[in-house]
Write an enzyme that holds these catalytic residues in place. Structure first.
Site, PDB file in Angstrom:
ATOM      1  N   GLY A  94       0.817  -1.209   0.000  1.00 48.70           N
ATOM      2  CA  GLY A  94       0.000   0.000   0.000  1.00 48.70           C
ATOM      3  C   GLY A  94       0.851   1.260   0.000  1.00 48.70           C
ATOM      4  O   GLY A  94       0.559   2.228  -0.708  1.00 48.70           O
ATOM      5  N   THR A  95       1.917   1.250   0.786  1.00 48.24           N
ATOM      6  CA  THR A  95       2.779   2.425   0.883  1.00 48.24           C
ATOM      7  C   THR A  95       3.397   2.773  -0.472  1.00 48.24           C
ATOM      8  O   THR A  95       3.362   3.921  -0.911  1.00 48.24           O
ATOM      9  CB  THR A  95       3.898   2.170   1.918  1.00 48.24           C
ATOM     10  OG1 THR A  95       3.288   1.969   3.192  1.00 48.24           O
ATOM     11  CG2 THR A  95       4.861   3.334   1.999  1.00 48.24           C
ATOM     12  N   ASN A 131      -8.039   4.361   8.224  1.00 44.90           N
ATOM     13  CA  ASN A 131      -7.478   3.280   9.033  1.00 44.90           C
ATOM     14  C   ASN A 131      -7.633   3.540  10.523  1.00 44.90           C
ATOM     15  O   ASN A 131      -7.794   2.625  11.308  1.00 44.90           O
ATOM     16  CB  ASN A 131      -6.000   3.070   8.687  1.00 44.90           C
ATOM     17  CG  ASN A 131      -5.207   4.347   8.624  1.00 44.90           C
ATOM     18  OD1 ASN A 131      -5.491   5.241   7.830  1.00 44.90           O
ATOM     19  ND2 ASN A 131      -4.223   4.464   9.494  1.00 44.90           N
ATOM     20  N   GLN A 159      -7.546   0.089   3.308  1.00 44.25           N
ATOM     21  CA  GLN A 159      -8.516  -0.469   4.260  1.00 44.25           C
ATOM     22  C   GLN A 159      -9.806  -0.858   3.540  1.00 44.25           C
ATOM     23  O   GLN A 159     -10.401  -1.903   3.815  1.00 44.25           O
ATOM     24  CB  GLN A 159      -8.847   0.542   5.365  1.00 44.25           C
ATOM     25  CG  GLN A 159      -7.716   0.828   6.331  1.00 44.25           C
ATOM     26  CD  GLN A 159      -7.376  -0.346   7.225  1.00 44.25           C
ATOM     27  OE1 GLN A 159      -8.230  -1.181   7.537  1.00 44.25           O
ATOM     28  NE2 GLN A 159      -6.140  -0.430   7.657  1.00 44.25           N
ATOM     29  N   HIS A 176      -1.926  -7.442   2.696  1.00 40.29           N
ATOM     30  CA  HIS A 176      -1.968  -7.985   4.066  1.00 40.29           C
ATOM     31  C   HIS A 176      -3.146  -7.459   4.871  1.00 40.29           C
ATOM     32  O   HIS A 176      -3.392  -7.942   5.983  1.00 40.29           O
ATOM     33  CB  HIS A 176      -0.634  -7.780   4.793  1.00 40.29           C
ATOM     34  CG  HIS A 176      -0.331  -6.385   5.242  1.00 40.29           C
ATOM     35  ND1 HIS A 176      -0.452  -5.997   6.553  1.00 40.29           N
ATOM     36  CD2 HIS A 176       0.109  -5.306   4.572  1.00 40.29           C
ATOM     37  CE1 HIS A 176      -0.073  -4.727   6.657  1.00 40.29           C
ATOM     38  NE2 HIS A 176       0.250  -4.288   5.464  1.00 40.29           N
ATOM     39  N   THR A 202      12.588  -7.382 -10.628  1.00 35.87           N
ATOM     40  CA  THR A 202      12.047  -8.714 -10.883  1.00 35.87           C
ATOM     41  C   THR A 202      10.766  -8.920 -10.085  1.00 35.87           C
ATOM     42  O   THR A 202      10.728  -8.648  -8.886  1.00 35.87           O
ATOM     43  CB  THR A 202      13.097  -9.781 -10.509  1.00 35.87           C
ATOM     44  OG1 THR A 202      14.271  -9.538 -11.270  1.00 35.87           O
ATOM     45  CG2 THR A 202      12.579 -11.185 -10.789  1.00 35.87           C
ATOM     46  N   CYS A 223       1.505   6.380  17.265  1.00 39.35           N
ATOM     47  CA  CYS A 223       2.032   7.086  18.424  1.00 39.35           C
ATOM     48  C   CYS A 223       2.952   6.171  19.226  1.00 39.35           C
ATOM     49  O   CYS A 223       2.559   5.101  19.657  1.00 39.35           O
ATOM     50  CB  CYS A 223       0.868   7.549  19.289  1.00 39.35           C
ATOM     51  SG  CYS A 223       1.351   8.396  20.772  1.00 39.35           S
TER      52      CYS A 223
HETATM   53  C1  LIG Z   1      -1.853  -0.332   5.985  1.00 37.91           C
HETATM   54  C2  LIG Z   1      -2.161   0.904   5.229  1.00 37.91           C
HETATM   55  C3  LIG Z   1      -1.247   1.458   4.307  1.00 37.91           C
HETATM   56  C4  LIG Z   1       0.119   0.881   4.098  1.00 37.91           C
HETATM   57  O1  LIG Z   1       0.071  -0.333   3.391  1.00 37.91           O
HETATM   58  P1  LIG Z   1       1.322  -1.337   3.470  1.00 37.91           P
HETATM   59  O2  LIG Z   1       0.938  -2.438   2.507  1.00 37.91           O
HETATM   60  O3  LIG Z   1       1.399  -1.802   4.874  1.00 37.91           O
HETATM   61  O4  LIG Z   1       2.511  -0.587   3.015  1.00 37.91           O
HETATM   62  C5  LIG Z   1      -1.619   2.580   3.609  1.00 37.91           C
HETATM   63  N1  LIG Z   1      -2.827   3.144   3.794  1.00 37.91           N
HETATM   64  C6  LIG Z   1      -3.729   2.648   4.652  1.00 37.91           C
HETATM   65  C7  LIG Z   1      -5.053   3.306   4.787  1.00 37.91           C
HETATM   66  C8  LIG Z   1      -3.426   1.515   5.403  1.00 37.91           C
HETATM   67  O5  LIG Z   1      -4.319   1.037   6.273  1.00 37.91           O
END
Ligand SMILES: *Cc1c(COP(=O)(O)O)cnc(C)c1O
Length: 388
Positions: free
Chosen positions: A74-75, A157, A185, A207, A243, A331
């Site tokens: 996600g990041t 989140n 989310q 995940h 890759t 936090c």
């Molecule tokens: C968990 C999360 C991310 C980050 O995703 P990762 O796969 O852990 O890098 C980004 N945005 C939201 C809203 C999330 O809940």
């Protein structure tokens, strides 16, 4: 209490890998280990697995396979969307403003702030209501002729609030501004049909829906031009070099399929548990508030603030009592600062420092919820009285 037996109530942080997903992934660690870029049969098998995964993800979101870019999570998807679109749009049109909500995940917020600090972009913030919701009319009013990209989180989140993404997307489309939404989310719980919702860029991470960590996707619609963030080989339509992580890509697609298939019954069941949890907490604990929207919220998500309590202390005590929860924000112990998101929804620091997020999953039962409801009230009282 045995740590391994602690009841897990932190599915918004990460969900356990579904065994069926692991089973689908295994052959791509073992006999089908080839590099998908290779010409030989090993490579072909790996390549076929990726393309099949890409088609499955595309079908889920009602897009074409050419619009599915696999990333490391996600990041990275958020980074590619914001940075990639900002650079590209500025190059084409000169636009250099980025408009985001004040309740974005750090992956969006910090990326926008880096673009401001080091690359000359101007970051502007929308406002949110007391539930952390963005009003589409605010987006309409906030877009300027030189706005390059708008980003609004799909479902939060920290406080679970779901934004009116379809309306916001329609406004951005009408004004010719690229629109990104962080759906990391949301993808676990909501049906997302990009045929009906004109989002240009959408981030997901496996995940959060029982897939492996370290794999995600950015859905990038055809009109959304991006400058790649990771350069090198021509993988992922030259938008993400390196890759391909074949087993994880296969895992993401399988997890998404299973999640989509079981969404309706799972959501219904979790919503009932969530509502019981919220009702129970607000009934039994004085000076407690629900954070986020009471109705427009993720079906598995309950989040609270307790006035005068110390969130980190409460989490430690909950952990000792056998419950794994979260404060909702990143936090850290030692440097307690109220969450930006709780500040954005107007909570004073005396409330915001006492936050608790309880997120449910497929393994959560009514029995677990009732057990939690019994354990929580005295712990909140302790977290109030022991506070420094
Ligand atoms: C968990 C999360 C991310 C980050 O995703 P990762 O796969 O852990 O890098 C980004 N945005 C939201 C809203 C999330 O809940």
């Amino acid at each position: 209490m045995d740590q391994n037996k602690a009841i897990y109530l932190d599915y918004a942080a990460s969900a356990p890998l579904d065994k069926r997903v692991l089973r689908e992934m295994m052959p791509y660690f073992e006999e089908n280990f080839g590099n998908p870029a290779s010409i030989h049969s090993y490579g072909q098998r790996a390549e076929a697995a990726i393309e099949s995964a890409r088609e499955r993800v595309a079908t889920t979101f009602r897009v074409t396979p050419q619009e599915v870019v696999f990333t490391s999570g996600g990041t990275e998807s958020d980074n590619l969307a914001i940075r990639g679109a900002a650079f590209s749009k500025r190059e084409i049109t000169g636009a250099n403003r980025i408009l985001i909500s004040p309740v974005e995940h750090h992956a969006v917020l910090e990326t926008a702030q880096q673009l401001s600090k080091h690359f000359g972009f101007i970051v502007e913030f929308l406002s949110v209501d007391e539930f952390g919701r963005v009003d589409p009319e605010e987006v309409d009013a906030g877009i300027k002729p030189d706005t390059a990209i708008v980003s609004v989180i799909y479902a939060n989140n920290e406080i679970g609030t779901i934004n009116p993404i379809r309306e916001i997307a329609a406004i951005c489309r009408e004004k010719g501004v690229l629109f990104h939404t962080d759906a990391v989310q949301a993808a676990a719980h909501l049906t997302i049909n990009l045929n009906e919702t004109p989002v240009d860029l959408l981030s997901i991470g496996a995940h959060k829906f029982y897939g492996p960590k370290g794999i995600g996707s950015l859905i990038a619609r055809k009109g959304a031009k991006l400058v790649p963030v990771i350069t090198g080989g021509a993988q992922e339509f030259s938008l993400r070099a390196g890759t391909s992580n074949v087993p994880y890509i296969v895992g993401l697609a399988e997890a998404l399929k299973l999640t989509s298939e079981n969404r309706e019954p799972n959501s219904l069941r979790m919503r009932a548990l969530r509502d019981r949890l919220i009702e129970g907490v607000l009934e039994s604990i004085p000076r407690a508030k629900l954070t986020g929207h009471p109705v427009e919220r993720l079906p598995n998500h309950a989040s609270f603030v307790f006035e005068g309590a110390d969130a980190n202390l409460l989490l430690v005590m909950l952990d000792m009592a056998g419950f794994a929860c979260s404060s909702g924000s990143a936090c850290k112990v030692g440097s307690p600062k109220p969450s930006e998101i709780l500040k954005a929804i107007g909570l004073s620091s005396n409330w915001a420092m006492g936050s608790l997020r309880v997120t449910l999953g497929v393994d959560t039962t009514l029995e677990i919820v009732e057990k939690f409801l019994k354990a929580l009230p005295p712990l909140v009282e302790q977290a109030r009285s022991l506070k420094a």
